[in-house]
Scaffold this motif. Structure first.
Motif, PDB file in Angstrom:
ATOM      1  N   THR A 369      38.212  36.541  53.593  1.00  0.00           N
ATOM      2  CA  THR A 369      37.265  37.599  53.943  1.00  0.00           C
ATOM      3  C   THR A 369      37.896  38.971  53.771  1.00  0.00           C
ATOM      4  O   THR A 369      37.284  39.881  53.189  1.00  0.00           O
ATOM      5  N   ASP A 370      39.131  39.145  54.238  1.00  0.00           N
ATOM      6  CA  ASP A 370      39.805  40.440  54.115  1.00  0.00           C
ATOM      7  C   ASP A 370      40.215  40.726  52.674  1.00  0.00           C
ATOM      8  O   ASP A 370      40.186  41.879  52.226  1.00  0.00           O
ATOM      9  N   LEU A 371      40.600  39.700  51.945  1.00  0.00           N
ATOM     10  CA  LEU A 371      40.982  39.896  50.550  1.00  0.00           C
ATOM     11  C   LEU A 371      39.802  40.363  49.702  1.00  0.00           C
ATOM     12  O   LEU A 371      39.953  41.204  48.815  1.00  0.00           O
ATOM     13  N   GLU A 372      38.629  39.834  49.983  1.00  0.00           N
ATOM     14  CA  GLU A 372      37.435  40.246  49.232  1.00  0.00           C
ATOM     15  C   GLU A 372      37.066  41.695  49.520  1.00  0.00           C
ATOM     16  O   GLU A 372      36.393  42.334  48.707  1.00  0.00           O
ATOM     17  N   ALA A 373      37.506  42.214  50.668  1.00  0.00           N
ATOM     18  CA  ALA A 373      37.185  43.592  51.040  1.00  0.00           C
ATOM     19  C   ALA A 373      38.210  44.597  50.522  1.00  0.00           C
ATOM     20  O   ALA A 373      38.018  45.806  50.669  1.00  0.00           O
ATOM     21  N   ASP A 375      40.454  46.997  48.024  1.00  0.00           N
ATOM     22  CA  ASP A 375      40.283  47.745  46.782  1.00  0.00           C
ATOM     23  C   ASP A 375      41.207  47.128  45.725  1.00  0.00           C
ATOM     24  O   ASP A 375      41.899  46.148  45.984  1.00  0.00           O
ATOM     25  N   GLY A 376      41.248  47.732  44.564  1.00  0.00           N
ATOM     26  CA  GLY A 376      42.170  47.259  43.538  1.00  0.00           C
ATOM     27  C   GLY A 376      41.454  46.558  42.394  1.00  0.00           C
ATOM     28  O   GLY A 376      40.251  46.325  42.417  1.00  0.00           O
ATOM     29  N   ARG A 377      42.231  46.229  41.387  1.00  0.00           N
ATOM     30  CA  ARG A 377      41.718  45.540  40.199  1.00  0.00           C
ATOM     31  C   ARG A 377      41.838  44.027  40.381  1.00  0.00           C
ATOM     32  O   ARG A 377      42.819  43.531  40.941  1.00  0.00           O
ATOM     33  N   ARG A 378      40.855  43.309  39.880  1.00  0.00           N
ATOM     34  CA  ARG A 378      40.786  41.865  40.086  1.00  0.00           C
ATOM     35  C   ARG A 378      40.802  41.130  38.754  1.00  0.00           C
ATOM     36  O   ARG A 378      40.243  41.616  37.756  1.00  0.00           O
ATOM     37  N   PHE A 379      41.413  39.951  38.779  1.00  0.00           N
ATOM     38  CA  PHE A 379      41.617  39.220  37.537  1.00  0.00           C
ATOM     39  C   PHE A 379      41.392  37.727  37.757  1.00  0.00           C
ATOM     40  O   PHE A 379      41.829  37.157  38.755  1.00  0.00           O
ATOM     41  N   LEU A 380      40.716  37.111  36.805  1.00  0.00           N
ATOM     42  CA  LEU A 380      40.502  35.665  36.806  1.00  0.00           C
ATOM     43  C   LEU A 380      41.162  35.077  35.571  1.00  0.00           C
ATOM     44  O   LEU A 380      40.906  35.524  34.451  1.00  0.00           O
ATOM     45  N   ASP A 381      42.017  34.080  35.770  1.00  0.00           N
ATOM     46  CA  ASP A 381      42.617  33.335  34.665  1.00  0.00           C
ATOM     47  C   ASP A 381      41.949  31.972  34.624  1.00  0.00           C
ATOM     48  O   ASP A 381      42.265  31.089  35.419  1.00  0.00           O
ATOM     49  N   GLU A 382      40.990  31.806  33.720  1.00  0.00           N
ATOM     50  CA  GLU A 382      40.243  30.548  33.655  1.00  0.00           C
ATOM     51  C   GLU A 382      41.112  29.398  33.181  1.00  0.00           C
ATOM     52  O   GLU A 382      40.881  28.241  33.551  1.00  0.00           O
ATOM     53  N   GLU A 383      42.109  29.695  32.350  1.00  0.00           N
ATOM     54  CA  GLU A 383      42.978  28.629  31.855  1.00  0.00           C
ATOM     55  C   GLU A 383      43.817  28.034  32.987  1.00  0.00           C
ATOM     56  O   GLU A 383      43.971  26.819  33.097  1.00  0.00           O
ATOM     57  N   ALA A 384      44.348  28.896  33.835  1.00  0.00           N
ATOM     58  CA  ALA A 384      45.168  28.429  34.953  1.00  0.00           C
ATOM     59  C   ALA A 384      44.326  28.073  36.170  1.00  0.00           C
ATOM     60  O   ALA A 384      44.799  27.375  37.072  1.00  0.00           O
ATOM     61  N   SER A 386      43.091  30.431  38.363  1.00  0.00           N
ATOM     62  CA  SER A 386      43.736  31.254  39.387  1.00  0.00           C
ATOM     63  C   SER A 386      43.117  32.643  39.386  1.00  0.00           C
ATOM     64  O   SER A 386      42.479  33.062  38.415  1.00  0.00           O
ATOM     65  N   TYR A 387      43.347  33.360  40.480  1.00  0.00           N
ATOM     66  CA  TYR A 387      42.704  34.654  40.682  1.00  0.00           C
ATOM     67  C   TYR A 387      43.657  35.547  41.458  1.00  0.00           C
ATOM     68  O   TYR A 387      44.444  35.059  42.282  1.00  0.00           O
ATOM     69  N   TRP A 388      43.596  36.862  41.196  1.00  0.00           N
ATOM     70  CA  TRP A 388      44.447  37.768  41.960  1.00  0.00           C
ATOM     71  C   TRP A 388      43.844  39.170  42.009  1.00  0.00           C
ATOM     72  O   TRP A 388      42.985  39.528  41.203  1.00  0.00           O
ATOM     73  N   VAL A 389      44.298  39.933  42.994  1.00  0.00           N
ATOM     74  CA  VAL A 389      43.933  41.334  43.127  1.00  0.00           C
ATOM     75  C   VAL A 389      45.217  42.145  43.174  1.00  0.00           C
ATOM     76  O   VAL A 389      46.189  41.764  43.835  1.00  0.00           O
ATOM     77  N   TYR A 390      45.219  43.261  42.432  1.00  0.00           N
ATOM     78  CA  TYR A 390      46.380  44.157  42.368  1.00  0.00           C
ATOM     79  C   TYR A 390      45.932  45.509  42.895  1.00  0.00           C
ATOM     80  O   TYR A 390      45.145  46.213  42.271  1.00  0.00           O
ATOM     81  N   ASP A 391      46.423  45.856  44.090  1.00  0.00           N
ATOM     82  CA  ASP A 391      45.966  47.040  44.810  1.00  0.00           C
ATOM     83  C   ASP A 391      47.177  47.917  45.122  1.00  0.00           C
ATOM     84  O   ASP A 391      47.993  47.571  45.988  1.00  0.00           O
ATOM     85  N   GLY A 392      47.293  49.046  44.422  1.00  0.00           N
ATOM     86  CA  GLY A 392      48.479  49.889  44.594  1.00  0.00           C
ATOM     87  C   GLY A 392      49.693  49.140  44.099  1.00  0.00           C
ATOM     88  O   GLY A 392      49.771  48.776  42.927  1.00  0.00           O
TER      89      GLY A 392
END
Length: 441
Positions: A369-373, A375-384, A386-392
């Motif tokens: 819930t907190d991760l979805e809230a 800021d930052g850029r978000r990325f989905l790797d469909e091959e792996a 996996s998902y991540w957010v890079y904030d600052g």
């Protein structure tokens, strides 16, 4: 050689019945077989863990769970955790959050109760267990298992599993407490007594972390623990079947299995002859122990990923061990793991970090819930997967609904038994649970 006896492997697989094909015409036979297969196929599991300490620590009550809408998308609730005393018996300890009070003595007011009605002071069962009973009355298809152990309360599992006598006594104590519902009467409180919590739980989950060692440093350990675990599972199955014959109710037995390669080496294939399903932890592949950022719950491990484990690898280890695919439930996290001081190359992935990220949930973890809230850029790797957010300069890896969809496809393609999420208070609005349900639908 294993000094412990080998349990019988004659128990039929749960949920499997012989097919009777009647009729002469080929088309009729095909239709009949297809119909029977559909009728006999067990529904895919949609399981969520409820961490009972967060009732006191975070105010996440069963009523809050109901309000999230998650229960209508679940087949089973796993209640974490039950404890084992130094003598190897199930008990309810007076711990930091006063588990007896929260579990069955606390009287709920109307506004915080699942039923909308206030508890009476003198009623035999109050607390979270009464709230769980009310929730299951609202959702008749929702099962509930008491999960024994976990990271902090697996300390005396080895003592309980050591001998035939200790196993028999341990299982009896657990069934009396959690399935028969014989709760101790404590102090001046009127709650407790024989059978007051009967029917709240219809299952037991064994989450010994871990019988092969590498668990909590406080754990009692013995070289025969892996073999003793197999015998313990068999004893639970035996006594639960006896209880089923006595009550006419079905009881579900499950085990929680680690996702790590070294941990998995300790298990014997015979455990799968006695359980209805086993959950596989598909997370914690990386964390604060890593100096570089890495995904902690990736579905696959592409050659250039830089990680060391994946959900696919974890599942395959147990298939190779001898588990049937339809006994394995994929575990997914409702939390992420993070690092700070992360350079921007490759959008923060595989980078040397200055330190684990800070958060007030549990060190370098953060709820979905907190991760979805954030800021930052978000990325989905469909091959792996996996998902991540890079904030600052912070980098967080977690599962979002897109990853859950990929994992759901994997479950369906591989014929697995379903999915499980740890844990429900981290998915405050039930978004991941709904995504899990949709992915398996």
């Amino acid at each position: 050689m294993n000094a412990l006896p080998t349990p019988s492997r004659t128990r039929p697989a749960p949920g499997r019945r012989p097919l009777l094909v009647l009729g002469a015409a080929t088309v009729a036979v095909v239709l009949l077989v297809g119909t029977i297969v559909l009728l006999n196929k067990r529904p895919l599991e949609r399981i969520g863990y409820f961490a009972d300490w967060n009732v006191a620590n975070r105010g996440y009550t069963v009523e809050r769970l109901r309000q999230s809408g998650a229960p209508e998308h679940l087949t089973r609730l796993m209640w974490a955790f039950g404890d084992i005393d130094p003598q190897g018996s199930c008990h309810i300890p007076r711990d930091s959050h006063d588990q007896p009070w929260e579990l069955y003595q606390r009287r709920y007011q109307a506004h915080e109760s699942v039923s909308g009605e206030a508890d009476d002071y003198e009623q035999e069962l109050a607390g979270s267990l009464n709230q769980l009973r009310q929730l299951r009355e609202l959702h008749s298809g929702l099962g509930a298992s008491l999960s024994l152990g976990g990271w902090n309360w697996s300390v005396h599992f080895s003592t309980a599993a050591r001998t035939e006598e200790s196993r028999r006594a341990f299982v009896t104590s657990c069934l009396d407490l959690w399935l028969r519902g014989n709760l101790p009467v404590r102090g001046e409180e009127p709650q407790g007594g024989d059978g007051v919590a009967a029917g709240v739980f219809d299952g037991i989950d064994l989450d010994w972390e871990w019988p092969g060692g590498q668990g909590n440093p406080a754990n009692v350990e013995h070289p025969d623990d892996p073999a003793a675990f197999t015998l313990l599972v068999a004893e639970f199955r035996r006594q639960m079947d006896e209880l089923s014959a006595e009550t006419g109710r079905e009881y579900v037995l499950s085990v929680s299995l680690p996702g790590g390669a070294q941990h998995a080496e300790a298990y014997e294939p015979e455990i799968f002859d006695h359980v209805d399903f086993a959950t596989v932890q598909g997370y914690d592949f990386s964390g604060p122990w890593n100096e570089h950022t890495a995904h902690h719950s990736n579905l696959y491990l592409p050659g250039d990923d830089g990680g060391s484990n994946s959900v696919d690898q974890a599942v395959q280890r147990y298939l190779d061990l001898g588990a049937d695919a339809d006994r394995l439930v994929m575990g997914i996290p409702a939390f992420g793991r993070g690092w700070q001081g992360v350079p921007g190359a490759e959008n923060g992935r595989h980078q040397a970090a200055e330190a684990p990220a800070d958060d007030d949930y549990d060190g370098p973890t953060r709820s979905f819930t907190d991760l979805e809230a954030m800021d930052g850029r978000r990325f989905l790797d469909e091959e792996a997967g996996s998902y991540w957010v890079y904030d600052g300069d912070e980098w967080w890896t977690y599962d979002n609904p897109e990853v859950i969809a990929l994992k759901g496809d994997y479950v369906l393609e591989r014929g697995l038994a379903g999915m499980m999420v740890w844990n429900l208070d981290m998915d405050a609005d039930g978004a991941l649970v709904r995504a899990m349900d949709d992915a398996l639908g």
